[in-house]
Enzyme design. Sequence first.
Site, short mmCIF file in Angstrom:
data_model
loop_
_atom_site.label_atom_id
_atom_site.label_comp_id
_atom_site.label_asym_id
_atom_site.label_seq_id
_atom_site.Cartn_x
_atom_site.Cartn_y
_atom_site.Cartn_z
N ALA A 39 18.74 -10.73 35.69
CA ALA A 39 17.82 -11.81 35.33
C ALA A 39 18.49 -13.18 35.32
O ALA A 39 17.80 -14.20 35.41
CB ALA A 39 17.20 -11.51 33.98
N ASP B 27 18.06 -1.49 37.99
CA ASP B 27 19.48 -1.64 37.68
C ASP B 27 19.97 -0.69 36.60
O ASP B 27 21.11 -0.21 36.66
CB ASP B 27 19.82 -3.10 37.33
CG ASP B 27 18.90 -3.71 36.28
OD1 ASP B 27 18.11 -2.98 35.65
OD2 ASP B 27 18.97 -4.95 36.09
#
Length: 468
Positions: A11, A236
Site C-alpha cells: 500500500a 501478498d
Amino acid sequence: MKGFLAVDIGASGGKAFIGRYDGDRLSIEEVSRFTNRPISVNGRTHWNILSLYESTLESIIKAIDSGVELQSVGVDTWGVDFGLLDGSGELLGNPRHYRDMFGDDSMEYAIGLAGRDWLFERSPTQFQPFNTLFQLISMKRRGYSALKEADSLLSISSLISYFLSGEKLTEFTFATTTQIFDPAVGDWCEEIIDFFSLPDIFTPIVPAGTVVGRLTPSLSRELGTTLKVVLPATHDTASAVASIPLSGRTMFVSAGTWCLEGVVLDAPVRDREVLELNFANEGCYGGKYRLLKNATGLWLVQELLREWKAKDPSLDYPSLVRMAGEARPFSGKIDVESPRFKRPASMERAILEECAENGPIPSTRGEIVRTALEGIAAMTELTRKELERFTGGLDGLHIVGGGVKNQLLCQLIADFTGLPVTAGPAEGTAIGNIIVQMLALGELKDFRESIELLKRSFEMRSYEPRNP
C-alpha cells in the site's frame, strides 16, 4: 544461474527481487524499489496503476540487465482493490483506494438487505467496509458510469499481469478476499452476484502458481525477452505465508502496514463463532486456507513518521524504533482497531486522544511510538486467544514481512502472547512469490521440497518470552 523475478507491491511502495537458484539454495537480490503514491481527485483517492505498471517494467529491465537467466515474473499486491476494463480491454479509469470506503455505508446497506448470516454462509470472510463486494455495491448505488461500461474486473496484481501478458484471469487467493467467492463451489458466488444485481464482469479463477503465458509480442520485442508471466499467490499475505516453514500448531503474523494474523488450515472454518469474531477464510497456495484476522499494523508508526518528518527531516524509521525501545513501557494504551486510526488528520493526536480515554497519556515521541507497538502486540495476543478456540492450542508464532526488522515489536509480541517467536525471512512476501513461481515452472516438485529449501537458504531469528 536461473532467476525468478518477484514484484511485491504494498500500500505504500513496491519492491522487486530476483530469486537466484543454484540447484541447492535460493538467494534474493533487490533490483528496484519504488513508491506507491495514491492520488486524490475531488475527494476520491485512486491508485496510480500506470505508474505501478511502469515501475514493474523498469524492474524487469533491471533484472534482465543483472545477467541472470531470467525465467519468469510474478506480481503480488494487497487484496480487495481492482480495476475495470471495457469490452476492448481498455482501462476504465484509475482503481479506487480501499481507504475511501471508511466513510461509506455500503457494508451496512448490504448487511441490511441480505443479513450477515446469509452473506457469511456463502462467502465466509471477514466483514470489512472495503471488501470488493461492498466497493461494487457502492459504485452501483452511486451510478458509477465505469461500472455500467465494464466488461471485466481484475485485481491490481491481475491487472498488471494483464498488461504484461494480455490474459484476463483472477487468482484464487485474491478471489477469497472479495466476499464474492464461495469455497463450497470453488468459484464466484452466483447467489451473491444475483442478489445484488452485479454485472457479469468476473473473470475465471485459477490456482496460485498458474503460468498465464508469456510477455505480449510487443513487450517481447521491446524488452528482448519472451519471459513467462506467472500468477503467484497474488494476495501478498498468501505469498508471505508461502515463505514460512510452518509446522504443528503455529500462528503466523504477516507484519506490515496491516498485521494479518492467523493459522493455515486445510479447509475454511464456517462456524458461527468465526462470524461473531469476524475472522476471514482466505486462500493459500495449494488450495489451503488462512483463518485470520486483518488488524491495523505498522500503519500507525508509518503515519507518525510521515507527520513528524515534515517538521524534522532527520527522522527515520530506525530512530523511532530506537526511541520506543528507550521509552517508558505502558505509558499509554490504545485499541489499534479504533475508528480514530482509519484516516486521521493527525496520527499523533489520534493516539493521544485514544490514550486519554484509556488512562495514562504518553508525553514523548518515543512513548507514543511504544504505545503504538504495544497496541499491535496486545491485538496479536487477543487474536491468539480467539484462534485457540478453533485449534485447541498454539505452540509457536512465526512473524514474516517487513515487521521482522522491528526487533522491539517482535519481542513485544513474544512477551504479550507468551509464545516463542520465530521471525523471518524479512522479505517473506517476495520469497513466497518466488517459491510459487518455482513450483509453477517445475523447479520444485512440491511444497514440502520448498520448505526444505527455505530452511537451507534463510536465517531466522528467535525471540523467547522474557517479560510476559
